[in-house]
Design a protein around this motif. Structure first.
Motif, PDB file in Angstrom:
ATOM      1  N   GLU B  95      24.860   0.460  10.677  1.00 35.90           N
ATOM      2  CA  GLU B  95      25.079  -0.927  10.265  1.00 35.90           C
ATOM      3  C   GLU B  95      25.785  -1.727  11.356  1.00 35.90           C
ATOM      4  O   GLU B  95      25.540  -2.931  11.508  1.00 35.90           O
ATOM      5  N   ALA B  96      26.649  -1.075  12.138  1.00 35.92           N
ATOM      6  CA  ALA B  96      27.456  -1.782  13.136  1.00 35.92           C
ATOM      7  C   ALA B  96      26.634  -2.265  14.331  1.00 35.92           C
ATOM      8  O   ALA B  96      27.144  -3.038  15.150  1.00 35.92           O
ATOM      9  N   LEU B 122      18.065   0.716  -1.555  1.00 38.22           N
ATOM     10  CA  LEU B 122      18.183  -0.530  -0.808  1.00 38.22           C
ATOM     11  C   LEU B 122      19.669  -0.837  -0.644  1.00 38.22           C
ATOM     12  O   LEU B 122      20.454  -0.604  -1.572  1.00 38.22           O
ATOM     13  N   PRO B 123      20.097  -1.346   0.521  1.00 39.65           N
ATOM     14  CA  PRO B 123      21.533  -1.589   0.721  1.00 39.65           C
ATOM     15  C   PRO B 123      22.056  -2.670  -0.218  1.00 39.65           C
ATOM     16  O   PRO B 123      21.351  -3.629  -0.541  1.00 39.65           O
ATOM     17  N   ALA B 124      23.304  -2.484  -0.645  1.00 43.02           N
ATOM     18  CA  ALA B 124      23.888  -3.379  -1.658  1.00 43.02           C
ATOM     19  C   ALA B 124      24.317  -4.692  -1.022  1.00 43.02           C
ATOM     20  O   ALA B 124      25.510  -4.935  -0.808  1.00 43.02           O
ATOM     21  N   ASN B 125      23.361  -5.541  -0.705  1.00 37.25           N
ATOM     22  CA  ASN B 125      23.689  -6.894  -0.251  1.00 37.25           C
ATOM     23  C   ASN B 125      22.811  -7.900  -0.983  1.00 37.25           C
ATOM     24  O   ASN B 125      21.875  -7.520  -1.698  1.00 37.25           O
ATOM     25  N   THR B 126      23.107  -9.168  -0.806  1.00 37.18           N
ATOM     26  CA  THR B 126      22.332 -10.215  -1.485  1.00 37.18           C
ATOM     27  C   THR B 126      21.640 -11.115  -0.466  1.00 37.18           C
ATOM     28  O   THR B 126      21.371 -12.282  -0.734  1.00 37.18           O
ATOM     29  N   ILE B 146      17.126  -6.269  13.271  1.00 36.48           N
ATOM     30  CA  ILE B 146      17.864  -5.559  12.220  1.00 36.48           C
ATOM     31  C   ILE B 146      19.338  -5.714  12.538  1.00 36.48           C
ATOM     32  O   ILE B 146      19.804  -5.272  13.607  1.00 36.48           O
ATOM     33  N   ALA B 147      20.088  -6.357  11.670  1.00 38.61           N
ATOM     34  CA  ALA B 147      21.506  -6.646  11.917  1.00 38.61           C
ATOM     35  C   ALA B 147      22.183  -6.965  10.594  1.00 38.61           C
ATOM     36  O   ALA B 147      21.515  -7.347   9.623  1.00 38.61           O
ATOM     37  N   PRO B 148      23.512  -6.841  10.540  1.00 39.77           N
ATOM     38  CA  PRO B 148      24.221  -7.160   9.286  1.00 39.77           C
ATOM     39  C   PRO B 148      24.341  -8.660   9.024  1.00 39.77           C
ATOM     40  O   PRO B 148      24.697  -9.053   7.912  1.00 39.77           O
ATOM     41  N   THR B 149      24.069  -9.494  10.052  1.00 36.17           N
ATOM     42  CA  THR B 149      24.104 -10.951   9.840  1.00 36.17           C
ATOM     43  C   THR B 149      22.807 -11.567  10.342  1.00 36.17           C
ATOM     44  O   THR B 149      22.150 -11.030  11.248  1.00 36.17           O
ATOM     45  N   ARG B 150      22.444 -12.716   9.769  1.00 33.30           N
ATOM     46  CA  ARG B 150      21.173 -13.371  10.113  1.00 33.30           C
ATOM     47  C   ARG B 150      21.158 -13.792  11.572  1.00 33.30           C
ATOM     48  O   ARG B 150      22.135 -14.390  12.051  1.00 33.30           O
ATOM     49  N   PRO B 151      20.105 -13.506  12.321  1.00 35.96           N
ATOM     50  CA  PRO B 151      20.064 -13.914  13.728  1.00 35.96           C
ATOM     51  C   PRO B 151      20.019 -15.428  13.871  1.00 35.96           C
ATOM     52  O   PRO B 151      19.417 -16.121  13.041  1.00 35.96           O
ATOM     53  N   SER B 159      18.208  -7.203   6.917  1.00 37.17           N
ATOM     54  CA  SER B 159      19.669  -7.118   6.833  1.00 37.17           C
ATOM     55  C   SER B 159      20.120  -5.670   6.643  1.00 37.17           C
ATOM     56  O   SER B 159      19.651  -4.979   5.740  1.00 37.17           O
ATOM     57  N   SER B 160      21.060  -5.246   7.505  1.00 37.59           N
ATOM     58  CA  SER B 160      21.651  -3.912   7.355  1.00 37.59           C
ATOM     59  C   SER B 160      23.045  -3.994   6.728  1.00 37.59           C
ATOM     60  O   SER B 160      23.758  -2.981   6.678  1.00 37.59           O
ATOM     61  N   LYS B 161      23.404  -5.163   6.220  1.00 33.53           N
ATOM     62  CA  LYS B 161      24.731  -5.340   5.617  1.00 33.53           C
ATOM     63  C   LYS B 161      24.919  -4.373   4.441  1.00 33.53           C
ATOM     64  O   LYS B 161      24.089  -4.329   3.535  1.00 33.53           O
TER      65      LYS B 161
END
Lengths: 173, 201
Positions: B95-96, B122-126, B146-151, B159-161
């Protein structure tokens, strides 16, 4: 040293036996738990349950795709003479009707892109019939997948799903 | 003396049960938690699959692992699932980090790539950015971040958040016969390039 041969042999035999038994039983145990979990989450017996779009908050099964519409029907053909009449309503895009037994095997899949599909599901040991599939186990689950990668397509798939049926009936004589 | 002997045999039985159970669960990928679906007898550029998924032909280890991590998967004539848990350098997907996922036309009527966490969920994000699929890329070549925040560039994003260590599953629906016959020839697998980790390039 000799006195340890007996216990060592017992240990190895028991380990090999439990190893094989665990592997043999694992799919059935996992499927049994999955069927229980689906029941607790409202997946009906002998009816397709209208699904919610797959999200992290609504997912019911491991590795669900957020791009697909999934409708599930649990079945139990243990009552004598029972059979299931299954219909997958028409859908213009990709759709499939997949049957899974109590061992998790996908024992039949019918593709129905652009058309309606109707089939009977018969209990284990039944004679082959035209338009029918024989289930290897009395219990299992039927899954309709429809390609619906956005909200509008998913809503349309829900409408199409009103024509889906999964009905327990007595065998015609 | 007899009691001591009986206790030794009892200990052997208990130890044998523990060894048999533990080895079966470990070899089938059921224990410990967090092991994934990136396994099988098919390996196309690090994307792994077992084409016996969904059928009785699968070996008992595959059957047990699929029952846990790929329950209700279709047989290969209808869909093929390939999973990868590492980037192009062989490092675990995390995720990092930020990755570029890219590919071209796929040997199937429809495809998607979806991100799953260590429990195959599926990862627990919205974020509403769980996958990319053929619908978004009608011209063959495609790429996504692929990243935890939108490019910032507004391009395709998974999203990998909340995913922790994760893997990616490539679904190929109605695969071409050539893919089933010779996956390494028929499929040019998607690339997973690591762009940065924890803010470092």
């Amino acid at each position: 040293m000799k006195r340890w041969i007996g216990p060592l042999a017992v240990l190895l035999l028991v380990a090999a036996g439990v190893h094989a038994l665990t592997l043999h039983r694992a799919p059935a145990v996992i499927m049994d738990r999955a069927l229980d979990a689906l029941a607790k989450r409202g997946v009906a017996l002998h009816a397709f349950t209208t699904p919610q779009r797959v999200t992290p908050q609504t997912q019911q099964v491991v590795r669900s795709s957020p791009d697909l519409y999934y409708a599930l029907c649990r079945y139990d053909l243990s009552a004598p003479g029972s059979q299931l009449d299954v219909t997958m309503g028409g859908w213009p895009g990709y759709q499939s009707l997949a049957f899974f037994d109590a061992q998790t095997d996908n024992f039949a899949t019918l593709r129905g892109t652009g058309r309606e599909v109707t089939v009977r599901l018969l209990p284990p040991g039944s004679a082959a019939q035209k338009g029918a599939i024989v289930s290897p186990s009395t219990k299992g689950v039927i899954l309709i997948r429809r390609l619906a990668p956005d909200a509008a397509r998913f809503d349309a798939a829900v409408e199409a799903g009103r024509a889906d049926t999964c009905r327990l009936e007595r065998a015609r004589t | 003396m007899m009691v001591r002997r009986a206790l030794i045999y009892l200990a052997a039985i208990v130890t044998g049960c523990a060894l048999g159970l533990g080895s079966a669960l470990y070899m089938a990928g059921l224990w410990p938690e967090g092991r994934n679906m990136a396994f099988g007898n098919v390996d196309v550029g690090g994307w792994r699959s077992d084409f016996a998924v969904g059928s009785k032909a699968a070996d008992p280890y595959t059957r047990a692992r699929v029952a846990r991590h790929g329950l209700l998967a279709l047989a290969k004539s209808e869909a093929v699932y390939l999973t990868r848990a590492t980037d192009e350098t062989g490092a675990r997907l995390r995720e990092a980090c930020t990755y570029r996922l890219s590919g071209g036309a796929m040997p199937a009527e429809w495809w998607s790539v979806t991100l799953y966490d260590g429990k195959s969920m599926l990862p627990a994000n919205t974020d509403g950015a769980l996958s990319v699929n053929a619908q978004g890329f009608p011209n063959g070549a495609w790429q996504a971040v692929i990243a935890p925040t939108r490019p910032a560039n507004g391009g395709a994003w998974i999203s990998s958040k909340g995913a922790g260590d994760f893997d990616l599953t490539l679904r190929l629906y109605i695969p071409n016969p050539a893919l089933l016959a010779s996956p390494n020839t028929a499929l040019t697998p998607p690339r997973i390039e690591r762009l940065s980790c924890g803010g470092a390039a």
